[in-house]
Design a protein around this motif. Structure first.
Motif, mmCIF file in Angstrom:
data_model
loop_
_atom_site.group_PDB
_atom_site.id
_atom_site.type_symbol
_atom_site.label_atom_id
_atom_site.label_comp_id
_atom_site.label_asym_id
_atom_site.label_seq_id
_atom_site.Cartn_x
_atom_site.Cartn_y
_atom_site.Cartn_z
ATOM 1 N N VAL A 287 72.916 35.221 28.472
ATOM 2 C CA VAL A 287 71.622 35.530 29.079
ATOM 3 C C VAL A 287 71.722 36.715 30.032
ATOM 4 O O VAL A 287 70.815 37.555 30.092
ATOM 5 C CB VAL A 287 71.059 34.286 29.796
ATOM 6 C CG1 VAL A 287 69.830 34.641 30.622
ATOM 7 C CG2 VAL A 287 70.720 33.202 28.783
ATOM 8 N N HIS A 288 72.806 36.813 30.781
ATOM 9 C CA HIS A 288 72.913 37.843 31.817
ATOM 10 C C HIS A 288 72.975 39.249 31.220
ATOM 11 O O HIS A 288 72.364 40.181 31.773
ATOM 12 C CB HIS A 288 74.154 37.590 32.674
ATOM 13 C CG HIS A 288 74.231 38.450 33.892
ATOM 14 N ND1 HIS A 288 73.464 38.220 35.015
ATOM 15 C CD2 HIS A 288 74.975 39.558 34.175
ATOM 16 C CE1 HIS A 288 73.736 39.133 35.932
ATOM 17 N NE2 HIS A 288 74.647 39.958 35.442
ATOM 18 N N THR A 289 73.699 39.434 30.124
ATOM 19 C CA THR A 289 73.858 40.765 29.534
ATOM 20 C C THR A 289 73.122 40.914 28.209
ATOM 21 O O THR A 289 73.031 42.020 27.688
ATOM 22 C CB THR A 289 75.341 41.065 29.301
ATOM 23 O OG1 THR A 289 75.870 40.121 28.347
ATOM 24 C CG2 THR A 289 76.130 40.957 30.599
ATOM 25 N N ARG A 290 72.612 39.830 27.660
ATOM 26 C CA ARG A 290 71.951 39.788 26.352
ATOM 27 C C ARG A 290 72.903 40.163 25.218
ATOM 28 O O ARG A 290 72.459 40.512 24.120
ATOM 29 C CB ARG A 290 70.703 40.683 26.315
ATOM 30 C CG ARG A 290 69.796 40.521 27.523
ATOM 31 C CD ARG A 290 69.266 39.102 27.664
ATOM 32 N NE ARG A 290 68.666 38.891 28.974
ATOM 33 C CZ ARG A 290 67.414 39.157 29.268
ATOM 34 N NH1 ARG A 290 66.630 39.655 28.348
ATOM 35 N NH2 ARG A 290 66.946 38.922 30.483
ATOM 36 N N GLY A 291 74.200 40.104 25.464
ATOM 37 C CA GLY A 291 75.183 40.388 24.433
ATOM 38 C C GLY A 291 75.447 39.166 23.570
ATOM 39 O O GLY A 291 75.332 38.027 24.016
ATOM 40 N N ILE A 292 75.814 39.398 22.316
ATOM 41 C CA ILE A 292 76.138 38.314 21.392
ATOM 42 C C ILE A 292 77.610 37.947 21.591
ATOM 43 O O ILE A 292 78.509 38.728 21.299
ATOM 44 C CB ILE A 292 75.867 38.725 19.935
ATOM 45 C CG1 ILE A 292 74.389 39.061 19.761
ATOM 46 C CG2 ILE A 292 76.280 37.614 18.982
ATOM 47 C CD1 ILE A 292 73.457 37.926 20.103
ATOM 48 N N ILE A 431 75.329 44.310 14.898
ATOM 49 C CA ILE A 431 75.517 43.776 16.249
ATOM 50 C C ILE A 431 76.336 44.731 17.103
ATOM 51 O O ILE A 431 75.950 45.072 18.233
ATOM 52 C CB ILE A 431 76.204 42.392 16.182
ATOM 53 C CG1 ILE A 431 75.278 41.357 15.548
ATOM 54 C CG2 ILE A 431 76.607 41.929 17.587
ATOM 55 C CD1 ILE A 431 75.938 40.010 15.319
ATOM 56 N N VAL A 432 77.481 45.155 16.583
ATOM 57 C CA VAL A 432 78.447 45.935 17.378
ATOM 58 C C VAL A 432 77.993 47.372 17.579
ATOM 59 O O VAL A 432 78.148 47.935 18.676
ATOM 60 C CB VAL A 432 79.835 45.891 16.699
ATOM 61 C CG1 VAL A 432 80.827 46.780 17.447
ATOM 62 C CG2 VAL A 432 80.348 44.454 16.645
ATOM 63 N N ASP A 433 77.424 47.980 16.544
ATOM 64 C CA ASP A 433 77.111 49.407 16.614
ATOM 65 C C ASP A 433 75.668 49.702 17.024
ATOM 66 O O ASP A 433 75.387 50.765 17.578
ATOM 67 C CB ASP A 433 77.378 50.066 15.253
ATOM 68 C CG ASP A 433 78.852 50.047 14.882
ATOM 69 O OD1 ASP A 433 79.690 50.104 15.799
ATOM 70 O OD2 ASP A 433 79.165 49.943 13.686
ATOM 71 N N GLU A 434 74.755 48.766 16.759
ATOM 72 C CA GLU A 434 73.348 49.045 17.045
ATOM 73 C C GLU A 434 72.804 48.178 18.177
ATOM 74 O O GLU A 434 72.370 48.696 19.215
ATOM 75 C CB GLU A 434 72.495 48.855 15.781
ATOM 76 C CG GLU A 434 71.019 49.193 15.991
ATOM 77 C CD GLU A 434 70.221 49.129 14.698
ATOM 78 O OE1 GLU A 434 69.008 48.879 14.762
ATOM 79 O OE2 GLU A 434 70.832 49.330 13.625
ATOM 80 N N TYR A 435 72.812 46.864 17.998
ATOM 81 C CA TYR A 435 72.175 45.991 18.989
ATOM 82 C C TYR A 435 72.823 46.113 20.362
ATOM 83 O O TYR A 435 72.124 46.233 21.377
ATOM 84 C CB TYR A 435 72.224 44.543 18.506
ATOM 85 C CG TYR A 435 71.716 43.566 19.529
ATOM 86 C CD1 TYR A 435 70.346 43.417 19.769
ATOM 87 C CD2 TYR A 435 72.596 42.813 20.303
ATOM 88 C CE1 TYR A 435 69.872 42.532 20.729
ATOM 89 C CE2 TYR A 435 72.132 41.928 21.268
ATOM 90 C CZ TYR A 435 70.781 41.798 21.480
ATOM 91 O OH TYR A 435 70.325 40.936 22.447
ATOM 92 N N HIS A 436 74.139 46.073 20.433
ATOM 93 C CA HIS A 436 74.831 46.132 21.727
ATOM 94 C C HIS A 436 74.676 47.482 22.425
ATOM 95 O O HIS A 436 74.947 47.589 23.629
ATOM 96 C CB HIS A 436 76.318 45.831 21.543
ATOM 97 C CG HIS A 436 76.610 44.372 21.407
ATOM 98 N ND1 HIS A 436 77.833 43.884 20.988
ATOM 99 C CD2 HIS A 436 75.823 43.276 21.618
ATOM 100 C CE1 HIS A 436 77.795 42.561 20.962
ATOM 101 N NE2 HIS A 436 76.591 42.176 21.332
#
Length: 660
Positions: A287-292, A431-436
């Protein structure tokens, strides 16, 4: 190798059929369950009985550090219903007494308990005796007790009143205007205007903004636990909205994570083009960073314990370079022990294996919210919508929601082109290249990667899990399997798939158990997400070790769904009619008949160097004897080659991978 509590441990805390107890070893393959509270008297069970109880989820080994699995979030109406159910169950238990094994009681006892509870509650519509029996059973067997039925109560599917992209706009505005900020002056009109602006930016004229009434009801759901009574004044409601962010507020990463499953209508095929099904993905978001933090994917609809545990394992472990896909060479730094884990009441998220794994690895606090109450875990809900709009829509073979599929001229199966490894490759790259690396409005314009790195630069570090060696072990499903072979050299068979170790440890365990007079059976744990290996408990050391499949066609990461397809294809190939060339040759049949007539009444001569006729019978009798010991000059590999393929079939193996 790793050490973990098991049925062979002595003087440890356990939870047996919903009650706290101690497990005490008595010797001779028996143990005592000594209850720590006002429970029944001490009971004595054999190790085989304990294995069976553990297999069906009746015996749980909680961590000494965390005594309870967590809390359950219920709506005001559900709280009242839980109180009603608890009253019926409590009064029935008082009448049954502490010596009842199941705590259910007979029909007459339950009728008396219902009458007494209905009088206390002034309940005009009391429950039936059969319903009370089911509630008592849930209280004994489910980790959440009577709340189990409440939070998992099926909700009738209704057509969404708003498209997904509009709902995403509403969630993002709530995230930015309420959860991220602490507004002094907040009005529904302001929020509605911001939602309209976001919808305009989508450049889709057919999309309409939600009504003021709908938005007001949605916002009230967000703060339901703060206003259990209806009829709030406008000023009181605005005050609650301003403070709603507090229950979601985090001061550092991993303080609160949310998890959920999403079913994507993307058809998957195997390497040979055989259709496997659509994909279900479990995500865990910080929740804090919105990272998966982690994910797991499987072919098929619905979540299971193996998939949830696989996602938790992925979230806890550091993701080293080369273990995930990336096009731009980015890293995946998100990992570590989380303090609070929030998920809904789906059976996979509240199952005994899942709660036990969370307790065992990191002792996190589990918060369970009702099914179909996405506003109580808004961050993972917003991510799921983003996933559908920005990732799934780009995949070949994605057919969209069910309503959209009705308008298509092709089916999901007909349009399936991606293999499972290809799907995982594209998902990880997104996830790694776009969302983050996409700026997030809920982070004030930062990307999830930047938010994580900011905390690292300020000397915050993720915590490593307790008993880190346990995390990588296959886990999620349990089975007591037989070690096969006359010399216990064939390993164990689970779902017609054989597992064995090159070191001969399974063989040594079986010999040890046989020497003690016990059957050669071992406790195994495994995951549907990767059937290439299992965990086996060594009863001599109370340690688990990994045993791999001996089937060369089963690569690492093979899912149970892929295994079923492989076995189905193999069975179909083996069942084909074979050509009967020689059997149908009339000339050959005539010659055999003539030769049989010529030799009729004659005995067959024995040659000096011929093999004795009774040698085959002698070998068969010797192999059937349990006392047979192979010559020392024979290696275990040669024995395996000589053994019949039918010897390794476990007759007790009646379907291991049962759905949750």
């Amino acid at each position: 190798m790793s050490k973990r509590n098991s049925i062979y441990s002595d003087n440890i805390s356990v939870r047996y059929r919903g009650l706290d107890a101690r497990l005490l070893q008595l010797g001779n393959g028996e143990a005592a369950i000594q209850f720590t509270r006002d429970g029944p008297q001490t009971i004595i069970l054999t190790h085989d009985d304990l294995k069976s109880e553990m297999q069906y989820g009746h015996l749980l080994f909680p961590s000494e550090k965390v005594k309870t699995p967590g809390s359950v979030k219920l709506t005001p109406s559900a709280i009242l219903e839980k109180h009603r159910i608890d009253t019926y169950v409590r009064i029935n238990r008082e009448m049954v007494g502490p010596n009842s094994a199941k705590g259910v009681g007979g029909l007459q006892t339950r009728r008396k308990a219902i009458a007494k509870a209905a009088e206390i509650l002034n309940d005009k519509n009391p429950i039936s005796p059969s319903t009370l029996a089911e509630l008592c059973k849930n209280e004994n067997e489910q980790t959440l007790g009577a709340a189990y039925k409440i939070i998992t109560k099926p909700v009738r599917a209704r057509k969404p009143t708003l498209p997904e992209c509009v709902t995403l706009c509403v969630l993002s505005v709530i995230d930015e205007e309420i959860l991220l900020k602490l507004p002094k002056n907040l009005s529904i009109t302001h929020i509605l205007n911001v939602v309209k602006e976001k919808i305009k930016k989508l450049n889709q004229p057919e999309l309409k903004a939600p009504s003021r009434t709908w938005l007001s009801k949605f916002l009230k759901k967000l703060v339901w636990e703060l206003h259990p009574k209806s009829g709030l004044k406008a000023t009181e409601f605005k005050k609650l909205l301003r403070n709603a962010h507090r229950k979601f507020k985090t001061d550092y990463p991993l303080r609160r994570v949310e998890s959920d499953g999403v079913f994507l209508q993307v058809g998957i095929v195997d390497d040979d083009g055989n259709y496997l099904g659509a994909v279900t993905v479990i995500f865990i978001i910080d929740v804090h960073t919105r990272g998966i933090l982690g994910y797991s994917a499987r072919v098929g609809k619905g979540e299971d314990s193996s998939s949830v545990i696989h996602a938790i394992r992925h979230a806890l472990c550091e993701k080293k370079e080369g273990t995930f896909s990336t096009i731009n060479g980015n890293t995946w730094p998100f990992h570590g022990v989380f303090s609070q884990w929030v998920a809904d009441g789906g059976s996979a998220f509240i199952s005994v294996p899942t709660i036990s794994y969370l307790t065992m690895t990191c002792g996190t606090v589990v918060e369970t919210v009702p099914v179909a109450a996405g506003w109580l875990k808004p961050f993972i809900e917003r991510f799921n919508l983003t996933l559908r709009l920005n990732f799934a829509s780009q995949l070949p073979g994605y057919v969209g929601p069910m309503d959209d599929q009705k308008q298509l001229e092709y089916s999901l199966k007909e349009n399936a082109v991606l293999t499972f490894p290809e799907f995982k490759h594209y998902l990880e790259c997104w996830i790694v290249d776009e969302y983050h690396h996409t700026p997030h409005s809920g982070l004030g314009g930062k990307t999830p990667y930047e938010a994580w790195e900011f905390e690292i630069e300020n000397e915050w570090e993720p915590e490593r899990p307790y008993h880190e060696e346990n995390v990588e072990l296959p886990y999620g499903e349990q089975r007591v399997a037989k070690v096969s072979g006359d010399a216990f050299h064939l390993g164990v068979t689970i779902n017609s798939l054989r597992y064995n170790d090159e070191d001969g440890r399974l063989q040594d365990i079986a010999r040890h158990l046989q020497g003690l007079g016990h059957p050669p059976r071992v406790n195994c744990e495994f995951s549907k997400n990767d059937v290439s290996k299992i965990s086996v408990l060594d009863p001599r050391t109370d340690e688990y070790f990994i045993v791999s499949s001996v089937d060369s066609d089963i690569r690492e990461g093979t899912t149970y769904e892929e295994l079923k397809i492989k076995q189905k294809i193999k069975k179909s190939l083996m069942s084909r009619d074979k050509p009967m060339v020689l059997a149908n040759d009339k000339n050959l049949a005539n010659k055999k008949s003539e030769l049989a007539a010529k030799n009729e009444g004659k005995k067959r001569r024995r040659q000096r160097d011929a093999i004795p006729e009774d040698l085959a019978d002698a070998i068969n009798k010797q192999s059937e004897s349990n006392s047979y010991t192979p010559p020392k000059s024979f290696s275990s590999q040669s024995l395996s080659d000589l053994s019949s393929p039918l010897d390794d079939i476990d007759e007790d193996d009646d379907g291991i991978f049962e759905s949750d």
